[in-house]
Design a protein around this motif. Sequence first.
Motif, short mmCIF file in Angstrom:
data_model
loop_
_atom_site.label_atom_id
_atom_site.label_comp_id
_atom_site.label_asym_id
_atom_site.label_seq_id
_atom_site.Cartn_x
_atom_site.Cartn_y
_atom_site.Cartn_z
N SER A 135 0.90 -1.15 0.41
CA SER A 135 0.32 -0.15 0.12
C SER A 135 1.40 1.58 0.25
O SER A 135 0.32 2.11 -0.73
N ILE A 136 2.21 1.14 0.92
CA ILE A 136 3.11 2.26 0.42
C ILE A 136 3.37 2.66 -0.42
O ILE A 136 3.73 3.40 -1.21
N LEU A 137 3.55 1.36 -1.44
CA LEU A 137 4.74 1.55 -2.26
C LEU A 137 3.60 2.44 -3.53
O LEU A 137 4.39 2.64 -4.58
N LEU A 138 2.23 1.63 -3.29
CA LEU A 138 1.57 1.98 -4.68
C LEU A 138 1.18 3.32 -4.41
O LEU A 138 0.93 4.55 -5.50
N ALA A 139 0.90 4.10 -3.41
CA ALA A 139 0.58 5.41 -3.12
C ALA A 139 1.35 6.42 -2.92
O ALA A 139 1.78 7.29 -3.05
N SER A 140 2.73 5.39 -3.00
CA SER A 140 4.05 6.73 -3.36
C SER A 140 4.41 6.63 -4.77
O SER A 140 4.81 8.57 -4.74
N ALA A 141 4.22 6.55 -5.78
CA ALA A 141 4.02 6.72 -6.61
C ALA A 141 2.89 8.06 -7.29
O ALA A 141 3.30 9.15 -8.02
#
Length: 161
Positions: A135-141
């Motif tokens: 979830s962090i990775l996807l929101a980071s984009a």
Amino acid sequence: MEAAREGTVTVASYMQPRPALLRLRRLSYELVKFGVVGGSGVLVNLVVFNFLFQGLGSGAMAATVVASCVAMGTNYLGFRYFAYRDRAARTRRQILLFFVFSGLGVLMESALFYAGYHGAGMTGPLASNVAKALSILLASAFRFLVYRTWVFQHRQHARHG
């Protein structure tokens, strides 16, 4: 001998990096700095999440929201004073935009975590951390795009507020 006749390529002009290559190099450097700050933010996020969820027994959603908000604060400092320090000076507008977009990022991250934790059944200690990390990775984009475009603008594009 003339240094630059029309149609003549000199060694000096041949050795100059192309504008597209310079832009790519700057973007790569920016991505690395974003990754350093973001990586430390991910670490803060995961440590706080695990402390609250695994250590103190807080609910999964409460732990993920609180952890994301703590990481948001530490990330602001890292972006302002490291990754984007060459950008326009801090203004009320910049701070407001950062926290509005970060808040949207927390909502995105929380919704994605909810889908993994409740929807996909990623409820064990390892599985909940995988759901959190994804979830962090996807929101980071999303965060990378809005921070570089609207929050930490180049000096010539910044508005003062």
